[in-house]
Design an enzyme around this catalytic site. Structure first.
Site, PDB file in Angstrom:
ATOM      1  N   PRO A  10       0.799  -1.230   0.000  1.00 29.92           N
ATOM      2  CA  PRO A  10       0.000   0.000   0.000  1.00 29.92           C
ATOM      3  C   PRO A  10       0.826   1.270   0.000  1.00 29.92           C
ATOM      4  O   PRO A  10       1.838   1.382   0.692  1.00 29.92           O
ATOM      5  CB  PRO A  10      -0.805  -0.101   1.289  1.00 29.92           C
ATOM      6  CG  PRO A  10      -0.880  -1.554   1.578  1.00 29.92           C
ATOM      7  CD  PRO A  10       0.413  -2.131   1.084  1.00 29.92           C
ATOM      8  N   ASN A  11       0.364   2.207  -0.793  1.00 29.32           N
ATOM      9  CA  ASN A  11       0.877   3.571  -0.894  1.00 29.32           C
ATOM     10  C   ASN A  11       2.213   3.699  -1.614  1.00 29.32           C
ATOM     11  O   ASN A  11       2.673   4.815  -1.858  1.00 29.32           O
ATOM     12  CB  ASN A  11       0.946   4.243   0.481  1.00 29.32           C
ATOM     13  CG  ASN A  11      -0.407   4.278   1.146  1.00 29.32           C
ATOM     14  OD1 ASN A  11      -1.390   4.700   0.536  1.00 29.32           O
ATOM     15  ND2 ASN A  11      -0.478   3.801   2.376  1.00 29.32           N
ATOM     16  N   ARG A  69       4.741  11.178  -2.189  1.00 29.22           N
ATOM     17  CA  ARG A  69       4.263  10.951  -0.826  1.00 29.22           C
ATOM     18  C   ARG A  69       5.407  11.142   0.171  1.00 29.22           C
ATOM     19  O   ARG A  69       6.413  10.442   0.108  1.00 29.22           O
ATOM     20  CB  ARG A  69       3.717   9.531  -0.691  1.00 29.22           C
ATOM     21  CG  ARG A  69       3.341   9.180   0.723  1.00 29.22           C
ATOM     22  CD  ARG A  69       2.903   7.718   0.839  1.00 29.22           C
ATOM     23  NE  ARG A  69       2.669   7.390   2.218  1.00 29.22           N
ATOM     24  CZ  ARG A  69       3.183   6.328   2.829  1.00 29.22           C
ATOM     25  NH1 ARG A  69       3.934   5.480   2.155  1.00 29.22           N
ATOM     26  NH2 ARG A  69       2.934   6.117   4.094  1.00 29.22           N
ATOM     27  N   TYR A  98      10.490   9.344   2.246  1.00 29.72           N
ATOM     28  CA  TYR A  98      10.645   8.316   1.224  1.00 29.72           C
ATOM     29  C   TYR A  98      11.429   8.772  -0.009  1.00 29.72           C
ATOM     30  O   TYR A  98      11.694   7.962  -0.895  1.00 29.72           O
ATOM     31  CB  TYR A  98       9.267   7.807   0.789  1.00 29.72           C
ATOM     32  CG  TYR A  98       8.494   7.220   1.942  1.00 29.72           C
ATOM     33  CD1 TYR A  98       8.871   6.008   2.513  1.00 29.72           C
ATOM     34  CD2 TYR A  98       7.398   7.884   2.484  1.00 29.72           C
ATOM     35  CE1 TYR A  98       8.175   5.472   3.582  1.00 29.72           C
ATOM     36  CE2 TYR A  98       6.689   7.352   3.553  1.00 29.72           C
ATOM     37  CZ  TYR A  98       7.082   6.145   4.094  1.00 29.72           C
ATOM     38  OH  TYR A  98       6.395   5.620   5.155  1.00 29.72           O
ATOM     39  N   ASN A 147       8.372  -5.330  -0.097  1.00 31.31           N
ATOM     40  CA  ASN A 147       8.168  -4.102   0.665  1.00 31.31           C
ATOM     41  C   ASN A 147       6.666  -4.034   0.889  1.00 31.31           C
ATOM     42  O   ASN A 147       5.924  -3.558   0.045  1.00 31.31           O
ATOM     43  CB  ASN A 147       8.670  -2.877  -0.096  1.00 31.31           C
ATOM     44  CG  ASN A 147       8.518  -1.605   0.708  1.00 31.31           C
ATOM     45  OD1 ASN A 147       7.805  -1.566   1.700  1.00 31.31           O
ATOM     46  ND2 ASN A 147       9.175  -0.544   0.269  1.00 31.31           N
ATOM     47  N   ALA A 169       2.901  -0.583   5.203  1.00 33.17           N
ATOM     48  CA  ALA A 169       2.274  -0.664   6.527  1.00 33.17           C
ATOM     49  C   ALA A 169       1.741  -2.056   6.841  1.00 33.17           C
ATOM     50  O   ALA A 169       1.579  -2.406   8.018  1.00 33.17           O
ATOM     51  CB  ALA A 169       1.156   0.368   6.635  1.00 33.17           C
ATOM     52  N   GLU A 189      12.805  -9.040   3.180  1.00 33.98           N
ATOM     53  CA  GLU A 189      11.933  -7.931   3.581  1.00 33.98           C
ATOM     54  C   GLU A 189      12.671  -6.629   3.340  1.00 33.98           C
ATOM     55  O   GLU A 189      13.857  -6.511   3.655  1.00 33.98           O
ATOM     56  CB  GLU A 189      11.569  -8.056   5.058  1.00 33.98           C
ATOM     57  CG  GLU A 189      10.690  -6.944   5.555  1.00 33.98           C
ATOM     58  CD  GLU A 189      10.404  -7.031   7.048  1.00 33.98           C
ATOM     59  OE1 GLU A 189       9.881  -6.040   7.587  1.00 33.98           O
ATOM     60  OE2 GLU A 189      10.707  -8.062   7.679  1.00 33.98           O
ATOM     61  N   HIS A 218      12.400  -2.136   3.283  1.00 33.91           N
ATOM     62  CA  HIS A 218      11.742  -0.857   3.597  1.00 33.91           C
ATOM     63  C   HIS A 218      12.660   0.269   3.170  1.00 33.91           C
ATOM     64  O   HIS A 218      13.871   0.205   3.385  1.00 33.91           O
ATOM     65  CB  HIS A 218      11.449  -0.742   5.094  1.00 33.91           C
ATOM     66  CG  HIS A 218      10.570  -1.840   5.578  1.00 33.91           C
ATOM     67  ND1 HIS A 218       9.214  -1.837   5.379  1.00 33.91           N
ATOM     68  CD2 HIS A 218      10.870  -2.998   6.215  1.00 33.91           C
ATOM     69  CE1 HIS A 218       8.707  -2.941   5.886  1.00 33.91           C
ATOM     70  NE2 HIS A 218       9.691  -3.667   6.390  1.00 33.91           N
ATOM     71  N   SER A 232      12.565   3.413   4.396  1.00 32.52           N
ATOM     72  CA  SER A 232      12.978   4.140   5.598  1.00 32.52           C
ATOM     73  C   SER A 232      13.457   3.151   6.655  1.00 32.52           C
ATOM     74  O   SER A 232      13.203   1.944   6.562  1.00 32.52           O
ATOM     75  CB  SER A 232      11.812   4.968   6.146  1.00 32.52           C
ATOM     76  OG  SER A 232      10.783   4.120   6.618  1.00 32.52           O
ATOM     77  N   ARG A 292      11.617   4.992  13.528  1.00 35.58           N
ATOM     78  CA  ARG A 292      10.358   5.708  13.366  1.00 35.58           C
ATOM     79  C   ARG A 292       9.411   5.402  14.524  1.00 35.58           C
ATOM     80  O   ARG A 292       9.853   4.985  15.583  1.00 35.58           O
ATOM     81  CB  ARG A 292       9.750   5.348  12.002  1.00 35.58           C
ATOM     82  CG  ARG A 292      10.673   5.812  10.858  1.00 35.58           C
ATOM     83  CD  ARG A 292      10.086   5.646   9.505  1.00 35.58           C
ATOM     84  NE  ARG A 292       8.853   6.422   9.368  1.00 35.58           N
ATOM     85  CZ  ARG A 292       7.972   6.236   8.411  1.00 35.58           C
ATOM     86  NH1 ARG A 292       8.173   5.296   7.498  1.00 35.58           N
ATOM     87  NH2 ARG A 292       6.886   6.973   8.331  1.00 35.58           N
TER      88      ARG A 292
END
Length: 147
Positions: free
Chosen positions: A10-11, A18, A23, A74, A77, A98, A100, A102, A107
């Site tokens: 998502p996103n 974004r 990012y 990736n 969320a 896996e 990401h 960031s 975070r």
């Protein structure tokens, strides 16, 4: 030639616009182009899937079984919420990296928990778009290592 599924959740279709302070400004299309060029140099074939829908991602994971040699994921969320994606990854018995953009550990605390990590070879986070290249290298190394 190894065949790898590169999945984005998502996103991630909004990369480049974004939250660029988190990012960056690199788009998903730019990441895919860089991955294809690097994969060519490694002798790897890539398929890309991006969806904002958990079920679509699960279907893609299931479809990879017996067809792909590994997965780079990736999950966005969904990393922190989806037991269903974790179960799908466990079910297909493919090596998973896996990923990401960031550093999820630097975070918000809810991002520190990954349901994917326990079923993955490893986790790459915090290196921005370069993380995809690192993930390709890691999976390539795993797939080509001699026992």
């Amino acid at each position: 030639m190894s065949s790898v599924l590169v999945m984005n959740g998502p996103n991630l279709n909004l990369l480049g616009t974004r939250q660029p302070e988190v990012y960056g400004r690199t788009t998903l299309a730019m990441i895919e182009a860089d991955c294809r060029a690097h994969a060519d140099s490694l002798g790897m074939e890539l398929e890309f899937v991006q969806s904002n829908h958990e079920g679509v991602l699960i279907d893609a994971i299931h479809a990879a079984r017996g067809v792909r040699d590994g997965i780079i994921l990736n999950a966005g969320a969904l990393t922190h919420t989806s037991v269903a994606i974790r179960d799908a990854l466990s079910s297909v018995e493919l090596p998973v990296v896996e990923l990401h953009l960031s550093n999820i550990h630097a975070r918000e605390s809810f991002r520190h928990v990954s349901h994917i990590a326990p079923v993955a070879l490893g986790q790459i986070c915090g290196f921005g778009p370069q993380g995809y290249i690192l993930a390709l290298d890691a999976l390539h190394g795993h797939l080509t290592k001699e026992d």
